[in-house]
Design a protein around this motif. Structure first.
Motif, PDB file in Angstrom:
ATOM      1  N   PHE A 158     -19.466  -6.241 -61.349  1.00 44.61           N
ATOM      2  CA  PHE A 158     -20.570  -6.849 -62.081  1.00 44.61           C
ATOM      3  C   PHE A 158     -21.879  -6.537 -61.382  1.00 44.61           C
ATOM      4  O   PHE A 158     -21.914  -6.315 -60.161  1.00 44.61           O
ATOM      5  N   VAL A 159     -22.961  -6.550 -62.163  1.00 42.66           N
ATOM      6  CA  VAL A 159     -24.312  -6.382 -61.634  1.00 42.66           C
ATOM      7  C   VAL A 159     -25.149  -7.564 -62.093  1.00 42.66           C
ATOM      8  O   VAL A 159     -25.104  -7.951 -63.265  1.00 42.66           O
ATOM      9  N   VAL A 160     -25.900  -8.145 -61.166  1.00 40.31           N
ATOM     10  CA  VAL A 160     -26.814  -9.244 -61.470  1.00 40.31           C
ATOM     11  C   VAL A 160     -28.243  -8.748 -61.289  1.00 40.31           C
ATOM     12  O   VAL A 160     -28.607  -8.272 -60.209  1.00 40.31           O
ATOM     13  N   GLY A 161     -29.046  -8.845 -62.333  1.00 39.81           N
ATOM     14  CA  GLY A 161     -30.456  -8.487 -62.251  1.00 39.81           C
ATOM     15  C   GLY A 161     -31.278  -9.694 -61.857  1.00 39.81           C
ATOM     16  O   GLY A 161     -31.491 -10.601 -62.662  1.00 39.81           O
ATOM     17  N   ALA A 162     -31.714  -9.709 -60.601  1.00 39.21           N
ATOM     18  CA  ALA A 162     -32.549 -10.793 -60.087  1.00 39.21           C
ATOM     19  C   ALA A 162     -33.869 -10.220 -59.611  1.00 39.21           C
ATOM     20  O   ALA A 162     -34.419 -10.637 -58.590  1.00 39.21           O
ATOM     21  N   ASP A 163     -34.372  -9.255 -60.360  1.00 39.94           N
ATOM     22  CA  ASP A 163     -35.522  -8.467 -59.917  1.00 39.94           C
ATOM     23  C   ASP A 163     -36.814  -8.815 -60.632  1.00 39.94           C
ATOM     24  O   ASP A 163     -37.693  -7.972 -60.801  1.00 39.94           O
ATOM     25  N   GLY A 164     -36.961 -10.074 -61.053  1.00 45.84           N
ATOM     26  CA  GLY A 164     -38.264 -10.596 -61.447  1.00 45.84           C
ATOM     27  C   GLY A 164     -38.719 -10.291 -62.851  1.00 45.84           C
ATOM     28  O   GLY A 164     -37.996  -9.719 -63.671  1.00 45.84           O
ATOM     29  N   ALA A 283     -36.133 -13.279 -72.268  1.00 50.55           N
ATOM     30  CA  ALA A 283     -35.359 -12.093 -72.623  1.00 50.55           C
ATOM     31  C   ALA A 283     -34.560 -12.352 -73.895  1.00 50.55           C
ATOM     32  O   ALA A 283     -34.018 -13.446 -74.088  1.00 50.55           O
ATOM     33  N   ASP A 284     -34.512 -11.356 -74.773  1.00 51.45           N
ATOM     34  CA  ASP A 284     -33.750 -11.505 -76.016  1.00 51.45           C
ATOM     35  C   ASP A 284     -32.263 -11.688 -75.744  1.00 51.45           C
ATOM     36  O   ASP A 284     -31.555 -12.328 -76.521  1.00 51.45           O
ATOM     37  N   ARG A 285     -31.790 -11.133 -74.645  1.00 51.01           N
ATOM     38  CA  ARG A 285     -30.397 -11.307 -74.216  1.00 51.01           C
ATOM     39  C   ARG A 285     -30.399 -11.438 -72.702  1.00 51.01           C
ATOM     40  O   ARG A 285     -31.259 -10.863 -72.023  1.00 51.01           O
ATOM     41  N   LEU A 293     -28.609 -11.216 -66.258  1.00 47.72           N
ATOM     42  CA  LEU A 293     -29.929 -11.481 -65.681  1.00 47.72           C
ATOM     43  C   LEU A 293     -30.031 -12.928 -65.211  1.00 47.72           C
ATOM     44  O   LEU A 293     -29.480 -13.836 -65.830  1.00 47.72           O
ATOM     45  N   VAL A 294     -30.788 -13.117 -64.136  1.00 42.94           N
ATOM     46  CA  VAL A 294     -31.081 -14.461 -63.645  1.00 42.94           C
ATOM     47  C   VAL A 294     -32.564 -14.553 -63.298  1.00 42.94           C
ATOM     48  O   VAL A 294     -33.237 -13.550 -63.075  1.00 42.94           O
ATOM     49  N   ALA A 298     -34.765 -13.138 -66.661  1.00 41.57           N
ATOM     50  CA  ALA A 298     -34.256 -13.713 -67.909  1.00 41.57           C
ATOM     51  C   ALA A 298     -35.261 -14.604 -68.597  1.00 41.57           C
ATOM     52  O   ALA A 298     -35.301 -14.681 -69.827  1.00 41.57           O
ATOM     53  N   HIS A 299     -36.096 -15.293 -67.823  1.00 37.94           N
ATOM     54  CA  HIS A 299     -37.050 -16.246 -68.401  1.00 37.94           C
ATOM     55  C   HIS A 299     -38.183 -16.489 -67.413  1.00 37.94           C
ATOM     56  O   HIS A 299     -37.958 -16.879 -66.275  1.00 37.94           O
TER      57      HIS A 299
END
Length: 396
Positions: A158-164, A283-285, A293-294, A298-299
């Motif tokens: 898995f990949v988590v996007g926590a890049d702002g 984010a739309d998704r 995304l986190v 994401a928001h």
């Protein structure tokens, strides 16, 4: 095909990405973090750590180190035109942490880095920017560019996007955002605390006719001031966000604080100045396949209220057990349920931030008096502890 593998790759080594990795490592997952910055964390930036986040920190052995350095804000005081309108106590906002902790973001990040290194030595890689995500049914191959310009690849379950807010992960997934920009602009800075000693551990919110001025105590006898700029005022020149003060901006902010509140911060004591606008983006998704995304990826919500970083941390708290279960079972992940919960929390936080901004806008004399009366009444009610729980994010 790459031979380097991990359970979860977290893209982004700021406070949200680091805490996500800490939670996953504490659950026994193999985790890596790619962070594009090469330099150590700097600047005070986001400072508020709310009770739900402190509870989550405690679960991974981090709360003690944070609280040892932080200032514990146990009450908020509303003021206007030199008078106190009321006080809001956080005593009933949490049974475990009846306060909001304030700590410079660079220190919070450093403590998170230390905790991650203790749980997963070598997990953090700095100077690496994600450049590609090759998604497969049972894994993702992430490509990145290292500090020497060489390409690196990593196979992750898995990949988590926590890049702002300007997330490269979100862009690679082709996810769009919707939202709006607000006209408000704010000037903030950190000074030696000039307030009366009785208020040294209180958050102060002045809602005078000229617009809101907020302040929060910081470690080391300092105080963060945030002032709404007049609508027709030019943005101060030379103001950045890298933890360095601009003398012109420091003097201007000190003058605003002095004219609105009577407090007299010394511009020469200023250690940071920054301006910021306000926008809301969703984010739309928040997930595509095995990528999720986190946080701001994401928001993104208004910084007023200090909720954004905490929202990201609470995203991670919700996501970590889902990822751990998915890694164990081989499932792709229940993103719809995660998305509905976390985006609902983000909407609520955004509405609260918008209410905070509305409360702090400039008003004419009659409307300003009416606003003072409403705030005075609300803070005097027996139910005022409900407001404290709201501001302490007990709903999140």
């Amino acid at each position: 095909m790459t031979s380097d593998r991990t359970d979860v790759l977290v893209v982004g080594g700021g406070p949200v990405g680091l805490f996500t990795a800490v939670l996953l490592a504490a659950r026994g997952l193999d985790v890596r973090v790619w962070e594009r910055r090469t330099e150590p964390p700097v600047g005070s930036r986001a400072i508020g750590i709310h009770p739900p986040s402190l509870d989550a920190f405690a679960a991974v052995g981090l709360a003690g180190a944070v609280l040892a350095e932080a200032v514990l804000v146990r009450r908020g005081v509303a003021r206007s035109r030199g008078r106190t309108l009321g006080t809001l106590s956080f005593a009933r906002a949490s049974t475990t942490h009846p306060y909001v902790a304030t700590l410079d973001q660079h220190r919070t990040e450093s403590l998170l880095r230390e905790r991650l290194e203790a749980l997963a030595p070598g997990a953090l890689t700095t100077g690496t920017t994600v450049s590609g995500l090759d998604r497969h049914p049972d894994h993702v191959v992430a490509s990145g560019v290292g500090p020497d310009g060489a390409t690196t690849t990593l196979r992750a379950s898995f990949v988590v996007g926590a890049d702002g807010g300007r997330s490269a992960v979100r862009a690679l997934l082709g996810i769009r955002t919707t939202g709006r920009d607000y006209p408000e602009r704010y000037l903030m800075g950190d000074f030696a605390d000039p307030e009366d000693p009785s208020a040294r551990t209180a958050a102060l919110v002045d809602v005078g006719p000229d617009g809101v001025t907020e302040s929060f105590p910081l470690p080391g006898g300092r105080r963060r001031y945030v002032a709404l700029l007049p609508a027709d005022a030019p943005t101060p020149s030379g103001v950045g966000d890298r933890g360095t003060p601009d003398p012109e901006a420091a003097a201007r902010l000190a003058a605003l604080v002095r004219s609105r509140t009577g407090a007299d911060p010394d511009p020469a004591s200023c250690t940071m100045t920054s301006t910021f606008g306000v926008r809301r983006r969703t984010a739309d998704r928040v997930g595509v396949g095995r990528v999720v995304l986190v946080g701001d990826a994401a928001h993104e919500i208004s910084p007023i209220g200090g909720q954004g970083m905490n929202l990201g941390w609470l995203d991670a708290v919700d996501l970590a057990p889902l990822l751990a279960g998915a890694v164990a079972s081989g499932a792709a992940g229940p993103w719809p349920r995660y998305a509905s919960r976390r985006q609902a929390s983000a909407r609520r936080a955004a509405r609260q931030a918008e209410a905070n901004m509305a409360t702090g806008r400039p008003l004419g004399p009659v409307a300003a008096v009416a606003r003072e009366a409403v705030l005075r009444s609300a803070l005097a009610l027996p139910t005022a502890h409900g407001l404290a729980r709201l501001y302490a994010m007990r709903w999140a």
